[in-house]
Write an enzyme that holds these catalytic residues in place. Structure first.
Site, short mmCIF file in Angstrom:
data_model
loop_
_atom_site.label_atom_id
_atom_site.label_comp_id
_atom_site.label_asym_id
_atom_site.label_seq_id
_atom_site.Cartn_x
_atom_site.Cartn_y
_atom_site.Cartn_z
N HIS A 138 0.73 -1.26 -0.06
CA HIS A 138 -0.02 -0.02 0.08
C HIS A 138 0.80 1.37 0.05
CE1 HIS A 138 -3.79 2.37 1.38
NE2 HIS A 138 -2.66 3.01 1.42
N HIS A 194 1.43 5.48 -1.87
CA HIS A 194 1.05 6.47 -2.68
C HIS A 194 2.31 7.24 -3.08
CE1 HIS A 194 -3.19 6.88 -0.85
NE2 HIS A 194 -2.49 6.16 0.22
N LYS A 219 -9.63 -0.32 -5.35
CA LYS A 219 -9.62 0.34 -4.15
C LYS A 219 -10.84 1.10 -3.90
CE LYS A 219 -7.86 2.36 -0.14
NZ LYS A 219 -6.76 2.94 0.00
N HIS A 248 -10.38 1.46 2.32
CA HIS A 248 -10.21 2.29 3.30
C HIS A 248 -11.51 2.18 4.23
CE1 HIS A 248 -8.86 6.17 4.74
NE2 HIS A 248 -9.85 6.20 5.44
N HIS A 280 -4.50 -0.41 6.22
CA HIS A 280 -4.13 0.61 7.37
C HIS A 280 -4.79 0.45 8.55
CE1 HIS A 280 -6.89 3.02 5.31
NE2 HIS A 280 -6.04 3.38 4.19
N ASP A 282 1.45 2.81 3.56
CA ASP A 282 0.59 3.90 3.35
C ASP A 282 1.58 5.08 3.13
OD1 ASP A 282 -1.59 5.29 2.89
OD2 ASP A 282 -2.29 5.44 4.89
#
Ligand code: DOR
Ligand code: ZN
Length: 349
Positions: free
Chosen positions: A17, A19, A103, A140, A178, A251
């Protein structure tokens, strides 16, 4: 007294995971992640989001331009689910070699989630295809109702949405991303092997007191927000348990320093440049360095049905202080997770 080990060799880890952002940011984020991870699941919350296979392929191409010459880093792309995603696009994704998961952001839950899903009932036909073709659903897991307290949002999401989704689609592979609470740990532990979870370094290293006592620390603000110490403890126990349902997902979510140190600061912790060292530090504190390899390098690949990496990395004991600031897209720079703290491990290059 037992001697502290000086070197730790483990199979090359993956980040399930992360970004990476887009544009200029890629020249910072891609090398930072490729430094120690062989593969990473790339989050699709760009502006506009990555909603189709064609966009995922194009984004992957932009990422690959920034992979250092000596690295074989492989970005594993994801699609961003919206109210208008179609089962056809999911079939296309499953047939492509670049998309590895979808996602789910509940609309409004976090950074760039405005285009997320407003009503989960819209997605039944999409989930049915994902279950069929074995494409994992990455969630999420926070409820977005304004009246629900921010510290209760994960627990309520599990009760109101996740349990029903799992009941309806029992073979759908789900990663609760997360995780931040003992409730999430409990849920994942007691459900079938189709449900797993990622755990970040910030949720293992810190709790809400670290963020709020003695002054507010904007660089510890992320979503889902850090919870109480008892939840941190439950996450630590899950991470070192050897249970393959829990694996590494940083994350890492970069935001320039001036957008974090602001009246309305952005959510996200940037851990990529020191991620494996931070995990090693906490696993050692917990007396569980021997469990790091499973968590970091095996369980995620097994869950996704991908081969475990063959190569290895070596971590060496080395006392260093984590940088206070690193270069990023503007002159304000970026503050990494645990900036200025002592770090006891270093990746051998
Ligand atoms: O803290 C976070 N930052 N949580 C998320 O879910 C998104 C992320 C981001 O993209 O900045
Ligand atoms: Zn994220």
């Amino acid at each position: 007294m037992s001697q502290k080990i000086q070197e730790l060799e483990i199979l090359t880890p993956d980040d399930w995971h992360v970004h990476l952002r887009d544009g200029e940011a890629l020249s910072f984020t891609v090398p930072a992640t490729a430094r120690c991870f062989a593969r990473a699941i790339i989050m699709p919350n760009l502006v506009p989001p990555v909603v189709g296979v064609a966009q995922a392929e194009a984004y992957r191409g932009r990422i690959l331009e920034h992979v250092p010459a000596d690295s074989h880093f492989e970005p594993l792309m994801t699609l961003y689910l919206t109210d208008s995603i179609t089962p056809e696009e999911i079939n296309k994704a499953a047939a492509s070699s670049v998309v590895h998961a979808c996602k789910l952001y509940p609309a409004g839950a976090t950074t760039n989630s405005q285009s997320g899903v407003s009503d989960l009932a819209h997605l039944d036909s999409v989930f049915a295809v994902m279950e069929d073709v074995g494409l994992p659903l990455l969630i999420h897991g926070e409820i977005t109702e304004a009246e629900v307290d921010i510290f209760d949002r994960e627990k309520q999401f599990i009760e109101k949405h996740l349990i029903p989704i799992h009941k309806k689609f029992p073979k759908l592979k789900i990663v609760l991303e997360h995780i931040t609470t003992a409730d999430a740990v409990d849920f994942v532990e007691r459900t079938s092997s189709s449900v797993a979870a990622t755990i970040t370094p910030q949720h293992l290293l810190f709790n809400r007191n670290d963020m709020l006592v003695g002054g507010i620390k904007p660089h510890l603000y992320c979503l889902p927000i850090l919870k109480a110490g008892r939840h941190q403890k439950a996450l630590q126990m899950a991470a070192i348990s050897g249970n393959p349902k829990f694996f590494l997902g940083t994350d890492s979510a970069p935001h320039a320093r001036n957008t974090k140190e602001a009246p309305c600061g952005c959510a996200g912790c940037y851990s990529a440049p020191f991620a494996i060292e931070l995990y090693a530090t906490i696993f050692e504190q917990l007396g569980a360095l021997d469990r790091l390899e499973g968590f970091a390098s095996r369980f995620g690949a097994e869950f996704y049905g991908l081969p475990v990496n063959q190569s290895k990395i070596v971590l060496q004991r080395s006392e260093q202080t984590l940088a206070e600031k690193l270069p990023y897209v503007d002159e304000s720079g970026i503050v990494p997770l645990a900036a200025g703290s002592p770090l006891h491990w270093k990746l051998r290059s």
